[in-house]
Design a protein around this motif. Structure first.
Motif, PDB file in Angstrom:
ATOM      1  N   UNK A  42       0.713  -1.414   0.165  1.00  0.00           N
ATOM      2  CA  UNK A  42       0.191  -0.089  -0.116  1.00  0.00           C
ATOM      3  C   UNK A  42       0.961   1.387  -0.083  1.00  0.00           C
ATOM      4  N   UNK A  43       2.128   1.147  -0.141  1.00  0.00           N
ATOM      5  CA  UNK A  43       3.020   2.408  -0.403  1.00  0.00           C
ATOM      6  C   UNK A  43       2.681   3.471  -1.206  1.00  0.00           C
ATOM      7  N   UNK A  44       2.648   2.939  -2.324  1.00  0.00           N
ATOM      8  CA  UNK A  44       2.276   3.928  -3.520  1.00  0.00           C
ATOM      9  C   UNK A  44       0.770   4.372  -3.268  1.00  0.00           C
ATOM     10  N   UNK A  45      -0.273   3.647  -2.773  1.00  0.00           N
ATOM     11  CA  UNK A  45      -1.440   4.064  -2.598  1.00  0.00           C
ATOM     12  C   UNK A  45      -1.512   5.143  -1.705  1.00  0.00           C
ATOM     13  N   UNK A  46      -0.977   4.876  -0.467  1.00  0.00           N
ATOM     14  CA  UNK A  46      -0.752   5.952   0.579  1.00  0.00           C
ATOM     15  C   UNK A  46      -0.100   7.206   0.047  1.00  0.00           C
ATOM     16  N   UNK A  47       1.088   6.973  -0.760  1.00  0.00           N
ATOM     17  CA  UNK A  47       1.766   8.287  -1.056  1.00  0.00           C
ATOM     18  C   UNK A  47       0.933   9.155  -2.101  1.00  0.00           C
ATOM     19  N   UNK A  48       0.116   8.354  -2.962  1.00  0.00           N
ATOM     20  CA  UNK A  48      -1.033   8.790  -3.917  1.00  0.00           C
ATOM     21  C   UNK A  48      -2.230   9.670  -3.022  1.00  0.00           C
TER      22      UNK A  48
END
Ligand SMILES: Nc1ncnc2c1ncn2[C@@H]1O[C@H](COP(=O)(O)OP(=O)(O)OP(=O)(O)O)[C@@H](O)[C@H]1O
Length: 279
Positions: A42-48
């Motif tokens: 979920x890293x990219x999702x959180x950053x986005x």
């Protein structure tokens, strides 16, 4: 200096919860936070989500500013986001792409933009690429131009998705040094997704470890990159040792049974959310 405080944030893709009551911060201005975790955690999702590019439920504040309540153009004055994908190899000069990026954020009046763009290229050590076309640059060179595009916007919140992925070792350390200087000088909150745990330990201040859309460790980076949390997040048997120079290194001895690790730690309830131990 403004701090970032967000959450609990919940985000879905279809019916699936991909961000599960994520709480972040306060992440202080002038500090670098690494966002860590296995593939698909979920890293990219959180950053986005922090950039306003993925819809989530929950509050997000940057100092007194309600990021969640802002429309995209206003938010772009505060946040700059660099995606995992490299800037596309278009037939446009590096300097021009930086000016376009700055114009999009509206951060600088046009008279200053040129000087700021050149200055940013110089600080990243790539002034020689200014007039080169992106479709004639290597992947790593394009990644450096991508970094210049976001840094030149002077954001209060800098969000970078694997900004070192295409860089050779020397450039990785040089970029981390530039990020350190810029983060401190501008009082920025810098959050970066990374897979290199050793780099996270050496060059970032705090860390957030995700697994399956949840935070399983957060705080000072040395309290997050620990054998226990690494076992739970990645299913690896790892040690954190010090080099002769005193730098922290992560040594991986093998893989372990990830579901057993998680079950064992889940039995210890929320201990690792609030006060991760380095033992
Ligand atoms: N476009 C998409 N459509 C549906 N599900 C997606 C999409 N992109 C990501 N996901 C799912 O959302 C979850 C989180 O993905 P995300 O890209 O945030 O992970 P990540 O931690 O950044 O992974 P990686 O380290 O591989 O880049 C994963 O389960 C992934 O399969």
């Amino acid at each position: 200096m403004m701090a970032l405080q967000a959450g609990p944030l919940t985000g879905r893709r279809g019916r699936r919860i991909v961000l599960d009551s994520i709480e972040i911060g306060p992440l202080e201005g002038g500090t670098i936070t690494s966002l860590l975790g296995p593939n698909g955690s979920g890293k990219t999702t959180l950053l986005r989500a922090l950039a306003g590019l993925f819809p989530v439920q929950g509050p997000m504040w940057l100092g007194p500013h309600d990021l969640g309540g802002m429309r995209a153009p206003e938010r772009a004055n505060y946040c700059a986001y660099m995606p995992q994908t490299l800037p596309p190899p278009i037939h446009m000069q590096a300097l021009e792409t930086i000016l376009v990026s700055m114009r999009a954020s509206g951060a600088h009046p046009d008279e200053q933009a040129f000087d700021t763009a050149i200055d940013t290229l110089e600080r990243l050590g790539i002034a020689d690429l200014s007039l080169r076309f992106l479709d004639e640059l290597s992947g790593g060179q394009r990644q450096l131009v991508g970094l210049a595009q976001v840094l030149a916007r002077s954001p209060a919140l800098l969000l970078l998705d694997e900004p070192l992925s295409a860089l050779d070792l020397r450039h990785q350390f040089e970029v981390m040094a530039v990020l350190r200087r810029e983060t401190e000088a501008r009082g920025m909150v810098t959050v970066m997704v990374m897979h290199d745990l050793g780099m996270a330990l050496r060059r970032t201040d705090s860390a957030v470890m995700l697994a399956e859309g949840r935070v399983i460790g957060a705080g000072a980076v040395e309290n997050v990159v620990t054998p226990t949390i690494l076992a739970r997040a990645f299913g690896i048997r790892a040690r954190v040792e010090r080099s002769a120079e005193g730098d922290s290194l992560v040594l991986v001895d093998g893989v372990s049974n990830i579901s057993e690790e998680r079950a064992a730690m889940d039995n210890q309830s929320d201990h690792y959310r609030s006060a991760p131990s380095s033992s």
